[in-house]
Design a protein around this motif. Structure first.
Motif, PDB file in Angstrom:
ATOM      1  N   TRP A  60       1.130  -1.406  -0.069  1.00 11.57           N
ATOM      2  CA  TRP A  60       0.064  -0.153  -0.005  1.00 11.57           C
ATOM      3  C   TRP A  60       0.527   1.313   0.678  1.00 11.57           C
ATOM      4  CZ3 TRP A  60      -5.084  -0.924  -1.069  1.00 11.57           C
ATOM      5  CH2 TRP A  60      -5.419  -2.105  -0.663  1.00 11.57           C
ATOM      6  N   VAL A  61       2.028   1.279  -0.423  1.00 13.59           N
ATOM      7  CA  VAL A  61       2.757   2.043  -0.800  1.00 13.59           C
ATOM      8  C   VAL A  61       1.535   3.584  -2.528  1.00 13.59           C
ATOM      9  CG1 VAL A  61       4.662   3.852  -1.394  1.00 13.59           C
ATOM     10  CG2 VAL A  61       4.948   1.290  -0.099  1.00 13.59           C
ATOM     11  N   ASP A  62       1.847   4.765  -1.529  1.00 14.50           N
ATOM     12  CA  ASP A  62       1.622   5.313  -2.595  1.00 14.50           C
ATOM     13  C   ASP A  62       2.297   6.685  -3.712  1.00 14.50           C
ATOM     14  OD1 ASP A  62      -0.852   6.247  -1.185  1.00 14.50           O
ATOM     15  OD2 ASP A  62      -0.236   7.711  -0.313  1.00 14.50           O
ATOM     16  N   ALA A  63       1.759   5.842  -5.061  1.00 19.93           N
ATOM     17  CA  ALA A  63       2.512   6.191  -6.330  1.00 19.93           C
ATOM     18  C   ALA A  63       2.978   8.333  -6.160  1.00 19.93           C
ATOM     19  CB  ALA A  63       1.766   6.283  -7.215  1.00 19.93           C
ATOM     20  N   LYS A  64       3.562   8.383  -5.461  1.00 18.40           N
ATOM     21  CA  LYS A  64       3.775   9.832  -5.373  1.00 18.40           C
ATOM     22  C   LYS A  64       4.954   9.756  -6.254  1.00 18.40           C
ATOM     23  CE  LYS A  64       3.909  10.850  -0.507  1.00 18.40           C
ATOM     24  NZ  LYS A  64       4.432  10.357   1.122  1.00 18.40           N
ATOM     25  N   LEU A  86       2.668  -4.170  -7.200  1.00 15.55           N
ATOM     26  CA  LEU A  86       1.638  -4.042  -8.211  1.00 15.55           C
ATOM     27  C   LEU A  86       0.562  -3.474  -8.100  1.00 15.55           C
ATOM     28  CD1 LEU A  86       0.836  -6.093 -10.599  1.00 15.55           C
ATOM     29  CD2 LEU A  86      -0.822  -6.832  -9.915  1.00 15.55           C
ATOM     30  N   GLY A  87      -0.036  -2.248  -7.043  1.00 16.55           N
ATOM     31  CA  GLY A  87      -0.997  -0.943  -7.462  1.00 16.55           C
ATOM     32  C   GLY A  87      -0.085   0.162  -7.038  1.00 16.55           C
ATOM     33  N   TRP A  88       1.444  -0.261  -7.004  1.00 17.98           N
ATOM     34  CA  TRP A  88       2.077   1.338  -7.607  1.00 17.98           C
ATOM     35  C   TRP A  88       2.932   1.616  -8.524  1.00 17.98           C
ATOM     36  CZ3 TRP A  88       6.487   1.521  -4.649  1.00 17.98           C
ATOM     37  CH2 TRP A  88       6.746   0.651  -3.808  1.00 17.98           C
ATOM     38  N   PRO A  90       4.423   0.033 -11.806  1.00  9.26           N
ATOM     39  CA  PRO A  90       3.834   0.182 -12.432  1.00  9.26           C
ATOM     40  C   PRO A  90       3.948   1.903 -13.024  1.00  9.26           C
ATOM     41  CG  PRO A  90       2.512  -1.462 -12.000  1.00  9.26           C
ATOM     42  CD  PRO A  90       3.006  -1.268 -11.002  1.00  9.26           C
ATOM     43  N   THR A  91       2.829   2.540 -12.231  1.00  3.46           N
ATOM     44  CA  THR A  91       2.387   3.859 -12.163  1.00  3.46           C
ATOM     45  C   THR A  91       4.503   4.864 -11.646  1.00  3.46           C
ATOM     46  OG1 THR A  91       0.764   3.550 -11.105  1.00  3.46           O
ATOM     47  CG2 THR A  91       1.585   5.601 -11.721  1.00  3.46           C
TER      48      THR A  91
ATOM     49  N   PHE B 239       4.576  18.894  -7.619  1.00  4.60           N
ATOM     50  CA  PHE B 239       4.489  18.021  -7.085  1.00  4.60           C
ATOM     51  C   PHE B 239       5.861  18.328  -5.041  1.00  4.60           C
ATOM     52  CE2 PHE B 239       5.096  13.972  -3.675  1.00  4.60           C
ATOM     53  CZ  PHE B 239       3.691  13.981  -3.624  1.00  4.60           C
ATOM     54  N   LYS B 277      -2.705  16.064   0.592  1.00  4.34           N
ATOM     55  CA  LYS B 277      -3.245  14.771   0.740  1.00  4.34           C
ATOM     56  C   LYS B 277      -2.311  14.394   2.221  1.00  4.34           C
ATOM     57  CE  LYS B 277      -3.319   9.451   0.065  1.00  4.34           C
ATOM     58  NZ  LYS B 277      -2.932   9.163  -1.197  1.00  4.34           N
ATOM     59  N   ARG B 279      -1.994  11.473   5.351  1.00  5.43           N
ATOM     60  CA  ARG B 279      -1.548   9.662   4.998  1.00  5.43           C
ATOM     61  C   ARG B 279      -0.354   9.442   6.007  1.00  5.43           C
ATOM     62  NH1 ARG B 279      -0.663   4.601   1.546  1.00  5.43           N
ATOM     63  NH2 ARG B 279      -1.058   3.091   2.553  1.00  5.43           N
ATOM     64  N   ARG B 286      -5.567   2.980   7.646  1.00  2.00           N
ATOM     65  CA  ARG B 286      -5.410   3.311   6.389  1.00  2.00           C
ATOM     66  C   ARG B 286      -5.431   4.862   6.848  1.00  2.00           C
ATOM     67  NH1 ARG B 286      -5.586   1.467   0.859  1.00  2.00           N
ATOM     68  NH2 ARG B 286      -4.493   3.172   0.826  1.00  2.00           N
ATOM     69  N   GLU B 369      -9.997  -3.504  -2.127  1.00  2.00           N
ATOM     70  CA  GLU B 369      -9.608  -3.058  -3.033  1.00  2.00           C
ATOM     71  C   GLU B 369     -10.722  -2.660  -4.426  1.00  2.00           C
ATOM     72  OE1 GLU B 369      -6.069  -3.765  -3.904  1.00  2.00           O
ATOM     73  OE2 GLU B 369      -5.592  -1.543  -5.412  1.00  2.00           O
ATOM     74  N   HIS B 401      -5.127  -5.868 -12.043  1.00  2.00           N
ATOM     75  CA  HIS B 401      -4.668  -4.731 -10.582  1.00  2.00           C
ATOM     76  C   HIS B 401      -4.350  -3.560 -11.310  1.00  2.00           C
ATOM     77  CE1 HIS B 401      -3.964  -2.613  -7.666  1.00  2.00           C
ATOM     78  NE2 HIS B 401      -3.878  -3.542  -6.247  1.00  2.00           N
ATOM     79  N   GLY B 402      -5.117  -2.909 -11.399  1.00  2.00           N
ATOM     80  CA  GLY B 402      -4.869  -1.620 -12.119  1.00  2.00           C
ATOM     81  C   GLY B 402      -3.494  -1.104 -11.306  1.00  2.00           C
ATOM     82  N   ALA B 403      -2.172  -0.149 -11.945  1.00  2.00           N
ATOM     83  CA  ALA B 403      -2.115   0.688 -11.172  1.00  2.00           C
ATOM     84  C   ALA B 403      -2.773   2.365 -10.335  1.00  2.00           C
ATOM     85  CB  ALA B 403      -0.415   0.765 -11.248  1.00  2.00           C
ATOM     86  N   HIS B 404      -2.612   2.602  -8.981  1.00  2.00           N
ATOM     87  CA  HIS B 404      -3.242   3.899  -8.834  1.00  2.00           C
ATOM     88  C   HIS B 404      -2.435   5.141  -9.175  1.00  2.00           C
ATOM     89  CE1 HIS B 404      -5.513   1.051  -6.843  1.00  2.00           C
ATOM     90  NE2 HIS B 404      -4.601   0.705  -6.373  1.00  2.00           N
ATOM     91  N   PHE B 406      -0.955   8.956  -7.908  1.00  2.00           N
ATOM     92  CA  PHE B 406      -1.261   9.885  -6.457  1.00  2.00           C
ATOM     93  C   PHE B 406      -2.394  10.625  -7.003  1.00  2.00           C
ATOM     94  CE2 PHE B 406      -0.380  13.007  -4.348  1.00  2.00           C
ATOM     95  CZ  PHE B 406      -0.598  12.026  -3.306  1.00  2.00           C
TER      96      PHE B 406
END
Lengths: 301, 406
Positions: A60-64, A86-88, A90-91, B239, B277, B279, B286, B369, B401-404, B406
């Protein structure tokens, strides 16, 4: 105005580019553990950055965007792989505009290819089973034997990318492997003590640690990976843990503690929170991290 | 072009056995030495070595990643004559299919990746996006070609499932259209070599229809006779990682294009967006707090007079547990004014003769998710009388699974 902005940018570009001419090989690792391994093997010839901290769950790392910036001048990207990032990641890879660290490039090393993964599904899986990893369990860096393989793999890749430093990488890889094996020899007594002891874990992240130490994970607080605990499962878990004689709940520090605390109380044992990863930023080495985890386990379980 | 050629030659060099780098290459024997030195005692000390070798990650296939995301909503409006502007907003009392999105994406080759999004609605299928992105253009540049959502502001380039609220802010629907600003075209973006994140984006796209380029398309669309008939979007995105826990993204954007009257007049839209943001890294669970706002200023010629209108939204979303979040949003849209501050009739929105505000609140439940349930209520000041609306929306995602972002 536009001309001013442009010349400012140009100026900054020069400043930015100048020190990079004789810079070290830039290595970016997704987790602090990988960063610590790369630093141990690469020594002075490499500069290493970690994209996450031990306080963060690597799922759960933010893709900053600042991380994409970090990646934009990386020459080697180290990932844990097996869908962990996978969640961050590739972005960030796409956003970095850096061809050297894209999937399939030599500057991208998926370290899961260096080890044999546990819990690789042998039957069809889907998400009704929770956050499943079709490639296998990615938490292999809690086993120093896997870390040894990863360090060797990193050393080889560094030697490929920077052939002039290959003798140094070889020396350092050997030295690291030796120190890790020495540490493991020292750990022998602790491991004997831990062997066969039952514990309760939070997430399926202790599989490799258990395999290495001989600890037996009775069950997990999460009923399915990534799914928050539900009361019925917790009740069953407590009964099972009692039956198997487990008293300690072990989890990484980034997992929630409320349910774990409750389970530990019901078992008249305690909750043991091990660090989520090597404190690389604080200068900790991977060997010191494993030593710390083992010390906590031998004292707590 | 040269970048691609270079990359190609590098690729060829790579394929030709170990002759890779021109520099000294003691690498190979040394590596063999490492391996030999380690292999011997590894076998003895390491059960990892005796485990069966990796058979490769699952079943390999060269099919693209496929994901399907469905958004359904149950809606109730106090007045059927509401003013929802989003193309995928719930629009009718009762059950609505907001969108069923099929997205496909994969690397084309070492130089490009390709992404496509098809949206199925109750009335048919539309091609939302289909574009190629360069992977290794060099000089910190990246190009996109095909049909894409332009990167004006923050929300425009994202899809329904990335939004916190069930409906699109009306400022975007009013200026760019119900589907957001998109079109066939070309985009170039540059990640500047500054020490903090500064990205410059510029795109030229075909002016589509009312739903995708509302302020620019006019009634009959725009026939391209010269470069003036294209829509140009430029954006600067910054950013700032303020601390481990706080981050700030800030952007300014501009869009310039024909005004649809075929009279040579231009329509201009300027925007600013901010995203703050919080966090906390040290905290388990979370917890998250996000504040997002976008404000748009539009200049056009109406009734032979220069006119100006403004609109935007600000939203605050607090995720206080892994599965629960609450949010509030405020929206404002002014009528069009001339230089003297008089309200001008806008043929696109004849009713918009006074300021419109809408206040929305939502509660989300996120089982995982990949699914989400939201309850949203809003009060729209409308133009003649207020409209109350309530939505119960459900979203389901399957597949890759899409990549998110920011």
């Amino acid at each position: 105005m536009i001309r001013m902005i442009f010349s400012l940018l140009l100026c900054a570009a020069c400043f930015w580019a100048a020190p990079r001419a004789e810079a070290k090989l830039s290595v970016v690792a997704t987790t602090p553990d990988l960063a610590a391994l790369a630093s141990a093997v690469g020594g002075e010839r490499v500069s290493v950055k970690a994209l996450s901290s031990p306080a963060q769950d690597p799922h759960w790392v933010d893709a900053k965007p600042s991380l994409a910036l970090e990646l934009s001048h990386a020459e080697l990207l180290l990932a844990v792989g097996a869908e962990l990032e996978l969640g961050w990641l590739p972005t960030l890879q796409l956003g970095s505009r850096n061809g050297r660290v894209q999937l399939g490039a030599r500057g991208f090393l998926d370290c899961s290819t260096l080890v044999d993964l546990l819990e690789r599904p042998t039957t069809r899986v889907d998400r009704s089973q929770g956050d499943i990893h079709p490639s296998g369990n990615p938490h292999y860096l809690l086993d120093p034997r896997a870390a040894e393989r990863v360090a060797v793999g990193i050393g080889k890749r560094l030697a490929e990318l920077d052939p002039e430093g290959s003798s140094l990488y070889l020396e350092r890889t050997k030295a690291f492997v030796t120190s890790l094996r020495d540490a493991r020899a020292r750990f022998q007594k602790s491991l004997e003590k831990l062997k066969g002891r039952p514990i309760v874990a939070y997430h399926r992240s202790l599989a490799y640690l258990a395999e290495w130490t001989g600890l037996v994970v009775v069950d997990h607080i999460e009923s399915k990976p990534g799914v928050p605990p539900d009361p019925r499962h917790v009740a069953e878990l407590i009964a099972l843990a009692r039956q198997k004689g487990a008293r300690t709940v072990v989890q990484e520090a980034f997992h929630p503690t409320r349910t774990s605390q409750l389970v530990a109380e019901k078992l008249a044992g305690k909750l043991l929170r091990i660090p989520g990863a090597t404190n690389f930023q604080g200068g900790q080495s991977y060997v010191a991290f494993i030593e710390q985890v083992l010390k906590q386990l031998t004292e707590g379980v | 072009m040269s970048a691609i050629a270079l990359a190609a030659s590098a690729q060829i060099a790579r394929a030709e056995a170990p002759v890779t780098e021109p520099a000294a290459k003691p690498a190979a024997p040394d590596l063999a030495e490492i391996q030999a030195a380690l292999a011997a005692d590894q076998a003895a000390a390491d059960p990892q070595a005796t485990r069966s070798p990796s058979p490769g990650a699952g079943v390999q296939s060269l099919n693209p990643d496929i994901a399907v995301i469905a958004d359904f909503a149950l809606a109730a409006f106090s007045d059927p004559d509401h003013h929802q502007t989003g193309g995928h907003d719930p629009a009718e009392n009762g059950f609505n299919l907001q969108a069923l999105e099929l997205s496909l994406g994969s690397a084309v080759d070492p130089y490009f990746r390709f992404d496509a999004g098809l949206v199925f609605g109750e009335e048919g299928v539309e091609l939302e996006e289909a574009y190629a992105t360069t992977l290794d253009l060099g000089s910190r540049l990246q190009a996109r070609a095909g049909q894409f959502l332009t990167r004006f502001g923050r929300l425009n380039s994202t899809h329904l499932h990335a939004w916190n609220f069930v409906d699109q802010p009306f400022a975007l629907g009013r200026v760019f259209g119900g589907d957001g600003n998109r079109g066939l075209g070309l985009e170039l973006s540059w990640l500047t070599p500054l020490p903090w994140y500064v990205e410059l984006v510029a795109s030229a796209t075909k002016v589509g229809e009312d739903a995708t380029a509302r302020s620019f398309a006019g009634e009959d669309g725009v026939e391209v006779e010269g470069p003036d008939d294209l829509l140009y979007v430029a954006a600067l995105k910054q950013f700032f990682p303020l601390s481990n826990d706080w981050s700030l993204a800030f952007g300014v954007s501009g869009a310039l294009g024909p005004n649809g009257n075929q009279d040579g007049d231009r329509a201009e839209v300027y925007g600013m967006d901010a995203y703050l943001k919080y966090r906390p890294l040290k905290e388990t669970g979370r917890t998250e707090l996000t504040l997002q706002m976008e404000w748009l200023l539009r200049r056009r010629k109406l009734e032979e007079r220069r006119s100006l209108d403004a609109g935007g939204y600000g939203e605050l979303v607090v995720r206080f547990a892994r599965r629960y979040a609450l949010g509030a949003r405020y929206e404002l849209g002014t009528p069009s004014y001339d230089e003297h501050g008089h309200v001008v009739d806008d043929p696109l929105d004849p009713e918009w003769s006074s300021a419109r505000t809408r206040v929305s609140a939502q509660a989300s439940f996120l089982p995982s998710e990949f699914s989400r349930l939201r309850l949203q209520g809003s009060r729209d000041s409308g133009f003649s009388k207020p409209v109350w609306a309530a939505f119960l929306a459900a979203e389901f995602a399957i597949g890759a699974h899409g990549a998110h972002r920011f």
